[in-house]
Scaffold this active site. Sequence first.
Site, PDB file in Angstrom:
ATOM      1  N   ASP B  66      35.704  41.715  44.755  1.00  0.00           N
ATOM      2  CA  ASP B  66      36.007  43.055  44.232  1.00  0.00           C
ATOM      3  C   ASP B  66      35.793  43.162  42.730  1.00  0.00           C
ATOM      4  O   ASP B  66      35.972  44.243  42.158  1.00  0.00           O
ATOM      5  CB  ASP B  66      37.438  43.482  44.621  1.00  0.00           C
ATOM      6  CG  ASP B  66      38.498  42.483  44.184  1.00  0.00           C
ATOM      7  OD1 ASP B  66      38.250  41.264  44.252  1.00  0.00           O
ATOM      8  OD2 ASP B  66      39.587  42.919  43.757  1.00  0.00           O
ATOM      9  N   HIS B  67      35.389  42.069  42.088  1.00  0.00           N
ATOM     10  CA  HIS B  67      35.141  42.108  40.644  1.00  0.00           C
ATOM     11  C   HIS B  67      33.672  41.924  40.261  1.00  0.00           C
ATOM     12  O   HIS B  67      33.329  42.078  39.089  1.00  0.00           O
ATOM     13  CB  HIS B  67      36.012  41.060  39.931  1.00  0.00           C
ATOM     14  CG  HIS B  67      37.455  41.404  40.005  1.00  0.00           C
ATOM     15  ND1 HIS B  67      38.142  41.985  38.966  1.00  0.00           N
ATOM     16  CD2 HIS B  67      38.340  41.317  41.034  1.00  0.00           C
ATOM     17  CE1 HIS B  67      39.391  42.214  39.339  1.00  0.00           C
ATOM     18  NE2 HIS B  67      39.540  41.814  40.588  1.00  0.00           N
ATOM     19  N   HIS B 142      45.175  32.800  37.851  1.00  0.00           N
ATOM     20  CA  HIS B 142      44.820  33.377  39.146  1.00  0.00           C
ATOM     21  C   HIS B 142      44.348  32.272  40.087  1.00  0.00           C
ATOM     22  O   HIS B 142      44.313  31.103  39.698  1.00  0.00           O
ATOM     23  CB  HIS B 142      43.761  34.473  38.927  1.00  0.00           C
ATOM     24  CG  HIS B 142      43.613  35.418  40.063  1.00  0.00           C
ATOM     25  ND1 HIS B 142      44.685  35.960  40.731  1.00  0.00           N
ATOM     26  CD2 HIS B 142      42.508  35.930  40.679  1.00  0.00           C
ATOM     27  CE1 HIS B 142      44.251  36.759  41.696  1.00  0.00           C
ATOM     28  NE2 HIS B 142      42.931  36.747  41.683  1.00  0.00           N
TER      29      HIS B 142
END
Lengths: 305, 305
Positions: B66-67, B142
Site C-alpha cells: 500500500d506504499h 514497523h
Amino acid sequence: LSFKLTILGSSGALPAYDRHPSAQLLEISNTQFLIDCGEGTQVQIKNFAGSVLKIDHIFISHLHGDHYLGLMGLIFSQHLFKRDKPLHIYAPKGLDEIITLQLKYAKSTPAFDLVFHLINTKASEVILETDKITVTTIPVIHKIPSVGFLFKEKIKERRLNKEKLPEGLKPEEMVLLKKGEDILDEQGQILFKADEITLSPKKSRSYAYMADTRYTENLNQYVKEVDLLYHEATFMEVDREKAIQTLHSTAAEAALFAKQAEVKKLIIGHFSARYKSLEPLLMEAKSIFNHTELAIEGVTFEIEE
Amino acid sequence: LSFKLTILGSSGALPAYDRHPSAQLLEISNTQFLIDCGEGTQVQIKNFAGSVLKIDHIFISHLHGDHYLGLMGLIFSQHLFKRDKPLHIYAPKGLDEIITLQLKYAKSTPAFDLVFHLINTKASEVILETDKITVTTIPVIHKIPSVGFLFKEKIKERRLNKEKLPEGLKPEEMVLLKKGEDILDEQGQILFKADEITLSPKKSRSYAYMADTRYTENLNQYVKEVDLLYHEATFMEVDREKAIQTLHSTAAEAALFAKQAEVKKLIIGHFSARYKSLEPLLMEAKSIFNHTELAIEGVTFEIEE
C-alpha cells in the site's frame, strides 16, 4: 446457468477519462474468472458488487503493466482478508518471479496457496479444464509474449423430454439417456431410443478475449463462431500506422476480425488515451460488423442459455 | 515561496470507502516531491491537478504494497509520456530489484534515467540536499525496514531592511549582508553592521512524515517543533492491542507524539478499513492535541512563509 462478462477496465496503457486499465470478470455457472488485472482492479471488482474472495482463477494475458499491476495489491488484500482457499494464476513466464520477489521484501507469506500456472505463449493449449468448461490460450501477436483466452462450455447432456418419457425409468437409465445412450432390455434389444425421448443438449456458450494483439486474420481459427468476442481496438483507422508500430489493432480491424470469425457479438476495448469520446470507434467498427459494442466499465454482457 | 502538502491517499492496507492507499504530494518552492506511492497514485495526482512530469524525487517509506504499488505504473506512464529528465527514487533495499525485474519482463527500457537511492533504514541520514532543503530519514518502528522523512528548509538569507539600507551599496556587498557579514572599509573598520541594516531570515519551514510506525516516544527527537507532522493513526484506542500487534499507532498515540514533539499541526491518516467514519479518530486525537486534522484526499495543507 449464468454466462456473463463484466467490464472492469477499458483503458489502454495510459489511464485517462476515468477509464481503468484492462480487467474483466467472467462468470460461468456461478464460478468467477478474472481476466487481466490492471492497477486498481481490486477496487473495480468491489465497485461493481463483485467479491475477490469468489475468484479462484486469474488469467493474465501478458506482462505489460496495464494488464497485471493490480494483482500484487489484490494478493496482499486477500492475505489480510484471511483467504484460505487456493488462488490459481495463469500467466506467461515472469509473473511468479515478480510476485514472489515482492512477497519476499514485504516479508509476507500468504495464508493461502498461490498456485502459478506457466502459460506457453507459442501455441494454443488447454490451460484449465473443469467439469463445465475448458480454457484455451490463443497465441496473439504483440511486443512481448502474450496470449488471448477462449472460454468454452463443454458439450452438455441431452435433456429428458418429459412429454415422451416412459414411466418407471430407473435413475441410472436416465443418466444413460442424457449421455445419448439407448436403453436396452436383457436380450440387448433397444427398449427406448435416446434421440426419441430426449432433446438435444443446450448449446455450449463461448467467450474469447483477444488482447493485446496486432490484427491477424489467421488467428480467427481459434475463435470461430464464438458467442462473444472481445478484441482490442486501441486505435482508429486514422492512426493505423501507430497500431502497426505498437502491435495493436484498430476498431475497423477488430470488426473485420469478428466478421471473418463469424462471431455473434463483438466488444471493443483497450482504448488509447488519445480518444476522449468512444463513439467514433464504435461507429468505425459497426460500419464493418454491426453487432459491436463498447467495453464500458460496469456493463455486463450476458449470454442466454 | 510555496510550502504545501496535498493528501493523495489516506487509507491503510485495505482500500475502503473510496479512500486510496498512502501517497502525498509535497511542494516546496515550486519543486514537487512525492511521498509514498500506493496503487492508483498516478491517477490521484491527475485528479488533484498535479502532474507526474513535475515530480523528480519520489520517497518510499517501506515495501508494504500500500506504499509503493503505484510506482511501477507511474514509471511505465512516464516512459509512454516520453519523459526525458531523471526520476530519483529513494527507498529501502529491494525496490530497485522489483522495478528492474518488471521492466525486464515488459521488455521496457525507460527513455529517462531512473536513479535509485538506497535508504539505510537503521539510522537517521540526510538523503537529499538541494540549495533550498534537506530531506532526512527517521528510523521508524514497523514490521519491515521502514523510514519516515523530515523535509526542512535550509536556513534562509537575512533580508535587506529597505528603511535602513544606505545608498550606493554594491551588489557583492548586498550578498555579504544577506549572509550576515558586516561591510568593512579598506582599513578593515566596520562600515555597516549586518544585523543593523538587515532583518532576520524568514523561518525555515518543516514537514515530517511518520508512516508506518508503532508509536515510539523517543522518535520525537527527529521531529521536534516541526510546522507540520503527519503521523499514522491506523487504529483507535479501543483497538490498541491490534496496533501493538501490527506495529501501527492509534489516533491518541499520534496526538501524544505530536504533543511531546511540540509540533505546530498534526495530520493523522492511514486509516484502517474498519472505520467508515473518521470523526471519532479526529475526536480521539483532538482530546490530546487540539491542532489535529484528518488526512482527507485532495486537501492541501499550506505553511505560510
